[in-house]
Design an enzyme around this catalytic site. Sequence first.
Site, mmCIF file in Angstrom:
data_model
loop_
_atom_site.group_PDB
_atom_site.id
_atom_site.type_symbol
_atom_site.label_atom_id
_atom_site.label_comp_id
_atom_site.label_asym_id
_atom_site.label_seq_id
_atom_site.Cartn_x
_atom_site.Cartn_y
_atom_site.Cartn_z
ATOM 1 C CE LYS A 79 -4.013 1.816 2.621
ATOM 2 N NZ LYS A 79 -4.895 1.527 3.783
ATOM 3 C CB SER A 102 -8.283 3.241 2.488
ATOM 4 O OG SER A 102 -7.460 2.619 3.469
ATOM 5 C CB SER A 109 -8.556 0.407 5.378
ATOM 6 O OG SER A 109 -9.268 1.612 5.359
#
Lengths: 505, 501
Positions: free
Chosen positions: B91, B166, B190
Amino acid sequence: MKYDVIIGLEVHAQLQTKTKIFCGCATDFTPDAPNIRTCPVCLGLPGALPVLNRRAFEMAVKAALGLRCQIAHFTKWDRKQYFYPDLPKGYQISQYDLPFSHSGLMEIPADPEVAGAEGLTRKVRIIRAHLEDDAGKNIHDESGRGSESQVDLNRAGTPLVEIVTEPDLRSPKEARMLLEEIRLLLLYFGVSDCNMQEGNLRCDANINLHLHHDSGITTKTPIVEIKNLNSFRFLEQACEYEVSRQLKTYGHLEEIADRTKRTFGYDPQRGVTIEQRSKEEAADYRYFPDPDLVPVIVTADQIQLWQADLPERPQDRRQRYQTELGLSPYDAGVIIEQGRAFADFFEQIVAHGAESKQASNWITQEIQRILNERKCSIGEFPVSAELVGTILRKVSDKQLTLKAAREALDALVSYSEENTVSQETLEKVIQERGLSIVQNDELLLNIIQQVIQKNPKPVADYLGGKQAAAGSLLGQVMREARGADPQLVKSLVTQALDALKSGNS
Amino acid sequence: MTLEAGSSLKTGSGTGTSSIGSLFKALNSGTTTSRQIVESCLNAIDQRDGSIGAFLHIDRERALQAAEASDLRRSTGEVRGPLDGLPISIKDAICEAGQPATCASRILEGYVSPYSATVIDRLHAAGAIPLGRVNLDEFAMGSSSENSAYQLTHNPWDLTRTPGGSSSGSAASVAARMVPGSLGSDTGGSIRQPASLCGIVGLKPTYGRVSRYGLVAFASSLEQIGPFSLDVFGAAALLQTIAGHDPHDSTCVNTPAEDYLQTLDTPLADLRIGVPKEYFGEGLDPEVQNIVEEALAVYSQHGAKLIPVELPHSKYSVATYYIIAPSEASSNLARFDGIHYGYRSPNFTDLESLYAASRGEGFGPEVKRRIMLGTYALSAGYADKYYVKALQIRRLIRHDFDAAFQQCDVIAGPVTPTPAFRLGELTDDPLAMYLSDIYTIAANLAGIPAISIPAGWTASGLPVGLQLQGPVFTESRLLRAARMLEIDRPWIDRLPPAAGG
Ligand SMILES: [Zn+2]
């Protein structure tokens, strides 16, 4: 009209830890280039996290215990949020509602100029002492040609202890004396170098007046905070100016409508306080607990250990020098002011046999003179406290006159430039320069003549060939001439007797 | 039950990459090499990522070199563990030295981190290969990828739908078989929500289990880095690699990391599964409810007891979260000021306008919304009403879980109220978007671990996850429970259309 001056201080002192408070960067920020004592943490880079330096916490506790504060068993860290270029995280890590220490006390002699205060002790309550990280420095282009400002973050993250007092001070002089006493304490405890030029010790003063009008009405002037005073003189001057300014502005008013606290700076060149941009008057720092740090739990046992480990406060030492060593308050103060190493040296001189008043005179005069000449600190003084003590003991034992003692010390100091100086060196210096009282003086010869006259029998025995008869004469001379060198006495007595012998024959 | 990891999995490169468990086996048996695996991942990325949009940055040469180094280690018998030689996507909020870390924000466009997160150091030490930086909602704020300043990420099961967020790129890159595993972060769901919407495994560890050092902070007291994987084995392998004490993170707990793989294949006997009625009420899609209940039935068949439990304060989770998370975010994001790094607007005349313009132009609308929310919630006069109150409710939510775990070993339920929604469907309704985290947020508020595992597919072929939550530091229990379902109803052979399924 009578009036009272009301002053409280907020003192910021940098702790002299080896590394910063929340990262491993070194704290010697006198490096030659900006931003070289930095890492992701103190640069506030994305993703970096603070970790508490235990040494910084312990040093701060030490300072707080010196201020006779209570140490909290639970303390936490809060973010104080504001935007400024020298603040890379956008917040300062500080302590809001649960500081690590609170409720301390400092005492200074009250300013005798304050009505009714002569001879009294001013007790100044410490509200709290808390720990926080320092910001960096903004470097502005002073040329006026509009080049860019720059930020140096070498200092960012240096541990700072903030000490907040109650408004217990009653004159600008007392404010100065308190700051001086706090500085001495931090120096003696080895927690801060208190270098004020570098900004390692700085202070804000909160000041206002209570005006007692002839009508019997008392009015309080609005509190003014004078920011960032970085010398004792500026603190006192700024407060003095502010007293006169407030008197002029408000002295005639029996009612003051707007009592909002205001923030001022001090311009030492012009000697005036100036109101600072009051745009963010009600600064809202939006304090909240820093979720990146865990609270610190301190046990009662730990506090006891720290307490037991505490050095003697300079204030206590000053008192002890008066009560135990019989020094005058002035002399005690002069020695204490010179710092811990200096006071330690003084105490060692006394411990090695010097009479304390004599030791006090010497360290503040002879030794201080040599230090000034050589531009060095007491730590670099070439003659040990033990030797100085020995020299002064010889003075009180009447083996050396003060003048000779001074000469001996000077000789040792110059001798030290090429050699190490020891007890033998001292004896050699006294010998070589004939500094000993008995050699300088007719005293010893007089004593010998008297003893010979008073003891015809042993003298006759000796002259008759009984060598051993000289022993009792020697003993008597030694008793009379206390502290004389036995070797010397022996040779002088023998000389005197032999002179009689040759005179007889 | 068969207990062999990845027993029915293909390792061919035609469909992209495979699960960590099967790749580990294939590497060990010599039927493939790390270089072949990395190449097949890069090929899959070339083929698919144009339509998926998971990757923001790929470091091909470095990955191939690392693969060769891993193959060399294997040839000399110096394998560093189950992740040695396996490519992992990261990420773009987890810093690695020399790599960009944009957080999918304009304000960090062009920023290159000079240091690595602890989890990245641990991946490298384990021989794993960070392959590329994947998309997210800006600063991890969002549930759909639509808040990324750079690109949309599409769900491999239906390109018109969101992969969730996310950690959108993490879930999509794994689900589309472009990498076998990924690291994401979970602040309010997330990791679990995108894992559920993409039909893969995602685990949020106990708060303090994994170091946050190097994770760009959104809400520090809530978030943890955690793994995405096609299989439970991979999630366990990734977690045990990144977990454990870190002197750089004071909130990281000082207990040694466990060997999750060792116990993974031992089913839990007499498992007591708590089923909170609050997770099966209004707003839950009936198809999702059916799939979750069928998964629970599987556990019943294996001797687990289903126990009704109550989480009475869970209805306040979303409101509590949207005070605490923005409060912390408003402070954490203050450092992006245009002064020290990142975006600086050219449109300024003085210091204040420099701040205003840089932040105004650098942050996207959702980030600004949350900064405003948080700034307000912490303001003098409001902090007691909002922030302090939220902390009190957070404590009550924790107590709910403590009480429930007196009666059960794990708490089961849906991960999200609905399967993946269409991109654009909720963008005008932030509150509806916030509600997609309704079942996941409580675990962050309570600091407990939670896992999302594929439970089934809707009639239209969208994956639906099952969420298991456990008491603090019971990751090993959650992984074993997840493995029980994986063995009974293996999901890995079901490929999304985007991966040739
Ligand atoms: Zn640093």
